[in-house]
Design a protein around this motif. Sequence first.
Motif, PDB file in Angstrom:
ATOM      1  N   GLN A  91     -92.137   1.061 -46.406  1.00 30.38           N
ATOM      2  CA  GLN A  91     -92.891   2.202 -46.920  1.00 30.38           C
ATOM      3  C   GLN A  91     -94.313   2.241 -46.381  1.00 30.38           C
ATOM      4  O   GLN A  91     -94.921   1.197 -46.091  1.00 30.38           O
ATOM      5  CB  GLN A  91     -92.912   2.159 -48.456  1.00 30.38           C
ATOM      6  N   ASP A  92     -94.839   3.457 -46.270  1.00 30.41           N
ATOM      7  CA  ASP A  92     -96.229   3.668 -45.866  1.00 30.41           C
ATOM      8  C   ASP A  92     -97.115   3.432 -47.090  1.00 30.41           C
ATOM      9  O   ASP A  92     -97.239   4.302 -47.961  1.00 30.41           O
ATOM     10  CB  ASP A  92     -96.413   5.099 -45.340  1.00 30.41           C
ATOM     11  N   ARG A  93     -97.727   2.271 -47.160  1.00 27.90           N
ATOM     12  CA  ARG A  93     -98.488   1.899 -48.357  1.00 27.90           C
ATOM     13  C   ARG A  93     -99.760   2.717 -48.517  1.00 27.90           C
ATOM     14  O   ARG A  93    -100.299   2.803 -49.625  1.00 27.90           O
ATOM     15  CB  ARG A  93     -98.779   0.396 -48.345  1.00 27.90           C
ATOM     16  N   ALA A  94    -100.202   3.331 -47.443  1.00 31.25           N
ATOM     17  CA  ALA A  94    -101.385   4.191 -47.551  1.00 31.25           C
ATOM     18  C   ALA A  94    -101.088   5.430 -48.391  1.00 31.25           C
ATOM     19  O   ALA A  94    -102.009   6.062 -48.920  1.00 31.25           O
ATOM     20  CB  ALA A  94    -101.868   4.605 -46.155  1.00 31.25           C
ATOM     21  N   SER A  95     -99.807   5.778 -48.518  1.00 31.38           N
ATOM     22  CA  SER A  95     -99.449   6.966 -49.298  1.00 31.38           C
ATOM     23  C   SER A  95     -99.200   6.641 -50.766  1.00 31.38           C
ATOM     24  O   SER A  95     -98.935   7.542 -51.558  1.00 31.38           O
ATOM     25  CB  SER A  95     -98.196   7.624 -48.699  1.00 31.38           C
ATOM     26  N   TRP A  96     -99.283   5.385 -51.138  1.00 28.86           N
ATOM     27  CA  TRP A  96     -99.129   5.032 -52.542  1.00 28.86           C
ATOM     28  C   TRP A  96    -100.309   5.582 -53.344  1.00 28.86           C
ATOM     29  O   TRP A  96    -101.429   5.674 -52.834  1.00 28.86           O
ATOM     30  CB  TRP A  96     -99.050   3.516 -52.711  1.00 28.86           C
ATOM     31  N   ASP A  97    -100.063   5.936 -54.586  1.00 34.24           N
ATOM     32  CA  ASP A  97    -101.080   6.536 -55.447  1.00 34.24           C
ATOM     33  C   ASP A  97    -101.968   5.432 -56.024  1.00 34.24           C
ATOM     34  O   ASP A  97    -101.578   4.722 -56.945  1.00 34.24           O
ATOM     35  CB  ASP A  97    -100.395   7.330 -56.573  1.00 34.24           C
ATOM     36  N   ARG A  98    -103.170   5.307 -55.478  1.00 31.86           N
ATOM     37  CA  ARG A  98    -104.053   4.206 -55.901  1.00 31.86           C
ATOM     38  C   ARG A  98    -104.527   4.363 -57.338  1.00 31.86           C
ATOM     39  O   ARG A  98    -104.744   3.354 -58.032  1.00 31.86           O
ATOM     40  CB  ARG A  98    -105.261   4.137 -54.972  1.00 31.86           C
ATOM     41  N   ALA A  99    -104.691   5.588 -57.809  1.00 29.21           N
ATOM     42  CA  ALA A  99    -105.145   5.767 -59.194  1.00 29.21           C
ATOM     43  C   ALA A  99    -104.098   5.224 -60.170  1.00 29.21           C
ATOM     44  O   ALA A  99    -104.440   4.535 -61.148  1.00 29.21           O
ATOM     45  CB  ALA A  99    -105.412   7.244 -59.472  1.00 29.21           C
TER      46      ALA A  99
END
Length: 427
Positions: free
Chosen positions: A266-274
């Motif tokens: 998975q592209d971890r940059a697209s995970w929702d950090r909030a």
Amino acid sequence: MNPHADVAGAIASTHRAEWARVVAGLARRFGDVGIAEESAAEAFAVAVERWPVDGVPPNPGAWITTTAYRKGIDRLRREARRDDLQREAFMLADNPNAEDVGAVDDDRLRLVYVCCHPVHAMEARVALTLRVVGGLTVAEIAHAFLVRETTMGQRLSRAKARIRADRIPFRLPEKEDLPARADAVFAVLYLIFNEGYLASRAESDPLRPDLTGEAIRLARLVRDLLPVHSDERAEATGLLALMLLTEARSGARVSDAGELVRLDEQDRASWDRALIDEGLSLVRERADEAARGGRGRNRYDILAAINGVHASASRAGDTDWPEIVALYSQLERVDPSPVVTLNKAIAVSEAEAPAAALAMAEGLAGRLGGHHAFHATRAELLRRVGRNDEARTAYDRAIDLTGNSAEVAHLVRRRDDLAASIEGEPT
């Protein structure tokens, strides 16, 4: 553009958005879960007939609500037992504030607690709430419980009849009564979330954010209702953390081609950090409480902590797999189940050796042989130890048992890649 396809899409989206709200409101008005559910279903059936001819109404939810209410009144008028129910329904229609709705003015949460009344066996409480509040089909619920569809249909019918016969009130229980229903409520919300996280039916969207979002919303409300220093509040905190950390990855879970994307890809940059930050904060809150000698870690705490380890790794290669193995070992002590052991086997394969993991997984064949996740996991482990022919067979079995289209696409690709590598073709 196909106008009929547009109407079908409008009906489907309205069903996802409005089903639980409509059924919950009708149940409060009519005092009968069965009539509420049947009236809502009739309203959607009318929409299937009318909307292609008349067009989609400006406010589809209000149209369904009004139509379902009229269908419910018609049904009451036709039934011999209508008198008390009909008077009550008309009274509530004339005065929506006639009933004390309890601590939270939320029809859906109220209906969760009604369905989770202690008069039912635990499994019946969970199944009924999944059907009435979550809008899951009987087939989806049967899949969650690993039973036949006819068996689950009978259980649901008995549970609805019991609510009607015992005249269980449609309001939230008093504050002191909430803990008695907490276990069932938590189980319901988690299963609703899981169905949204990975839909079990091939004809559904692979992911259903309407279900995951609603489960998170209700989990927040339930947590706020429970006493701050109670075991139930601790469980609610862990459950909410687990949902948030899992939902944070939803945007990366399915590719543009409609294929499930594995966690390590998975592209971890697209995970929702909030969502991750909020979930990790709740995990730390529970860990600190347990370290101070407070409420010990429960199953939801541990599952949230496992997801927290994944969320904290900036790259898949940085994942602390030994910590995940340790957490699954702790979970086996707190809440032993074959599914927990299967997931532990996956972690063991990453942290130690695939052969040891395969031995763990194959010991679960008698209990999980009808579950697609068992065969998918076994296929990956067999592949790692070089037993490729057996791995292909296991992939085939997993594909046969999988209902989710994105997961089917992923398993087919993994199987075909393996076949190509065996035959010496480029993968």
